[in-house]
Scaffold this motif. Structure first.
Motif, PDB file in Angstrom:
ATOM      1  N   ASP A   1      68.310  20.581  45.615  1.00 50.03           N
ATOM      2  CA  ASP A   1      67.931  21.879  45.055  1.00 50.03           C
ATOM      3  C   ASP A   1      67.819  21.872  43.531  1.00 50.03           C
ATOM      4  O   ASP A   1      67.516  22.903  42.929  1.00 50.03           O
ATOM      5  N   GLY A   2      68.087  20.723  42.902  1.00 47.41           N
ATOM      6  CA  GLY A   2      68.030  20.645  41.443  1.00 47.41           C
ATOM      7  C   GLY A   2      69.127  21.447  40.763  1.00 47.41           C
ATOM      8  O   GLY A   2      68.933  21.966  39.673  1.00 47.41           O
ATOM      9  N   GLN A   3      70.292  21.509  41.396  1.00 45.85           N
ATOM     10  CA  GLN A   3      71.395  22.319  40.886  1.00 45.85           C
ATOM     11  C   GLN A   3      72.508  21.494  40.250  1.00 45.85           C
ATOM     12  O   GLN A   3      73.664  21.909  40.258  1.00 45.85           O
ATOM     13  N   ILE A   4      72.170  20.345  39.695  1.00 40.84           N
ATOM     14  CA  ILE A   4      73.153  19.518  39.006  1.00 40.84           C
ATOM     15  C   ILE A   4      72.973  19.750  37.510  1.00 40.84           C
ATOM     16  O   ILE A   4      71.873  19.579  36.971  1.00 40.84           O
ATOM     17  N   LYS A   5      74.042  20.130  36.839  1.00 42.06           N
ATOM     18  CA  LYS A   5      73.961  20.526  35.427  1.00 42.06           C
ATOM     19  C   LYS A   5      73.431  19.425  34.508  1.00 42.06           C
ATOM     20  O   LYS A   5      72.823  19.714  33.491  1.00 42.06           O
ATOM     21  N   LYS A   6      73.641  18.172  34.883  1.00 40.08           N
ATOM     22  CA  LYS A   6      73.198  17.062  34.033  1.00 40.08           C
ATOM     23  C   LYS A   6      71.700  16.795  34.140  1.00 40.08           C
ATOM     24  O   LYS A   6      71.169  15.982  33.405  1.00 40.08           O
ATOM     25  N   GLY A   7      71.009  17.420  35.095  1.00 44.81           N
ATOM     26  CA  GLY A   7      69.560  17.248  35.203  1.00 44.81           C
ATOM     27  C   GLY A   7      69.118  16.720  36.549  1.00 44.81           C
ATOM     28  O   GLY A   7      69.852  16.771  37.528  1.00 44.81           O
ATOM     29  N   ASP A   8      67.894  16.211  36.580  1.00 42.70           N
ATOM     30  CA  ASP A   8      67.278  15.690  37.798  1.00 42.70           C
ATOM     31  C   ASP A   8      67.922  14.342  38.135  1.00 42.70           C
ATOM     32  O   ASP A   8      67.585  13.303  37.552  1.00 42.70           O
ATOM     33  N   VAL A   9      68.847  14.360  39.072  1.00 41.77           N
ATOM     34  CA  VAL A   9      69.666  13.194  39.393  1.00 41.77           C
ATOM     35  C   VAL A   9      68.822  11.991  39.781  1.00 41.77           C
ATOM     36  O   VAL A   9      69.022  10.888  39.268  1.00 41.77           O
ATOM     37  N   LEU A  10      67.889  12.169  40.677  1.00 41.14           N
ATOM     38  CA  LEU A  10      67.125  11.020  41.167  1.00 41.14           C
ATOM     39  C   LEU A  10      66.154  10.483  40.120  1.00 41.14           C
ATOM     40  O   LEU A  10      65.919   9.274  40.056  1.00 41.14           O
ATOM     41  N   ALA A  11      65.609  11.343  39.280  1.00 40.27           N
ATOM     42  CA  ALA A  11      64.729  10.866  38.202  1.00 40.27           C
ATOM     43  C   ALA A  11      65.516  10.006  37.216  1.00 40.27           C
ATOM     44  O   ALA A  11      65.062   8.933  36.800  1.00 40.27           O
ATOM     45  N   VAL A  12      66.703  10.468  36.853  1.00 38.92           N
ATOM     46  CA  VAL A  12      67.539   9.702  35.921  1.00 38.92           C
ATOM     47  C   VAL A  12      67.991   8.394  36.575  1.00 38.92           C
ATOM     48  O   VAL A  12      67.960   7.331  35.942  1.00 38.92           O
TER      49      VAL A  12
ATOM     50  N   GLN B   1      66.488   6.717  38.858  1.00 37.88           N
ATOM     51  CA  GLN B   1      65.335   5.821  38.962  1.00 37.88           C
ATOM     52  C   GLN B   1      65.102   5.077  37.648  1.00 37.88           C
ATOM     53  O   GLN B   1      64.931   3.857  37.625  1.00 37.88           O
ATOM     54  N   VAL B   2      65.142   5.798  36.555  1.00 36.61           N
ATOM     55  CA  VAL B   2      64.964   5.163  35.241  1.00 36.61           C
ATOM     56  C   VAL B   2      66.109   4.193  34.960  1.00 36.61           C
ATOM     57  O   VAL B   2      65.889   3.080  34.468  1.00 36.61           O
ATOM     58  N   ALA B   3      67.336   4.582  35.291  1.00 36.73           N
ATOM     59  CA  ALA B   3      68.484   3.699  35.066  1.00 36.73           C
ATOM     60  C   ALA B   3      68.343   2.405  35.861  1.00 36.73           C
ATOM     61  O   ALA B   3      68.629   1.312  35.348  1.00 36.73           O
ATOM     62  N   GLY B   4      67.892   2.498  37.110  1.00 33.90           N
ATOM     63  CA  GLY B   4      67.702   1.308  37.927  1.00 33.90           C
ATOM     64  C   GLY B   4      66.639   0.384  37.373  1.00 33.90           C
ATOM     65  O   GLY B   4      66.811  -0.837  37.348  1.00 33.90           O
ATOM     66  N   ILE B   5      65.554   0.956  36.892  1.00 32.42           N
ATOM     67  CA  ILE B   5      64.487   0.155  36.280  1.00 32.42           C
ATOM     68  C   ILE B   5      65.002  -0.540  35.025  1.00 32.42           C
ATOM     69  O   ILE B   5      64.773  -1.737  34.821  1.00 32.42           O
ATOM     70  N   MET B   6      65.713   0.197  34.200  1.00 28.28           N
ATOM     71  CA  MET B   6      66.280  -0.396  32.980  1.00 28.28           C
ATOM     72  C   MET B   6      67.241  -1.534  33.314  1.00 28.28           C
ATOM     73  O   MET B   6      67.247  -2.573  32.652  1.00 28.28           O
ATOM     74  N   ALA B   7      68.049  -1.346  34.353  1.00 28.29           N
ATOM     75  CA  ALA B   7      69.001  -2.384  34.756  1.00 28.29           C
ATOM     76  C   ALA B   7      68.276  -3.655  35.186  1.00 28.29           C
ATOM     77  O   ALA B   7      68.666  -4.762  34.795  1.00 28.29           O
TER      78      ALA B   7
END
Length: 162
Positions: free
Chosen positions: A47-58, A60-66
């Motif tokens: 539902d996009g209700q996590i205060k830190k933002g879009d969990v899966l988008a972040v 995804q970027v973290a996994g690519i960076m890793a």
């Protein structure tokens, strides 16, 4: 598959394997893992209700960076020029998100560790972004799903042998 351990020198000390003589080939690896959580946590992610933002988008970027920085974190890994990294997420509609990373290169050594690290970091990022509401999340079943290319050829994970 050989039983000889290649990461030791003639003094039985760690070494980075010499891949100088190996041929450049197309190589790919796919890894997968899961994070189990409370149903309400999964619902809030969807539902996009996590205060830190879009969990899966972040994640995804973290996994690519890793994947791109694997050789900086795993001491005996070679620095590999990656030609592609893709991460997908799906969930069971109840309490589990599965992350899957596919990594590609044209190089002299494979990208299994890059794919495995991408999955781990993506899942850890989900944990980090949701830990305030659910510290009981469990990361599990991280494994190589498939790899192709190189001397060892094609591998597909066999669920029966697990």
């Amino acid at each position: 598959m050989t039983d000889k351990l290649t990461h030791f020198n003639d003094q039985d000390r760690a070494r980075m394997v010499d891949v100088t003589a190996k041929k450049v080939t197309f190589r790919t690896a796919t890894a997968q893992g899961q994070i189990h959580m409370q149903a309400t946590t999964l619902q809030r992610i969807e539902d996009g209700q996590i205060k830190k933002g879009d969990v899966l988008a972040v994640a995804q970027v973290a996994g690519i960076m890793a994947a791109k920085r694997t050789s900086e974190m795993i001491p005996m890994c070679h620095l590999i020029p990656l030609t592609g990294v893709d991460i997908h997420f799906h969930n069971n509609g109840q309490d589990t998100i599965t992350a899957e990373a596919t990594v590609k290169t044209k190089h002299v050594t494979g990208v299994e560790i890059e794919a495995l690290l991408a999955v781990q970091i993506a899942l850890l990022t989900i944990y980090d972004m949701c830990k305030a509401m659910d510290r009981g999340m469990v990361i599990s079943d991280v494994h190589l799903v498939e790899k192709d290319g190189g001397k060892s050829g094609h591998f597909i994970f066999d669920q029966q042998s697990k």
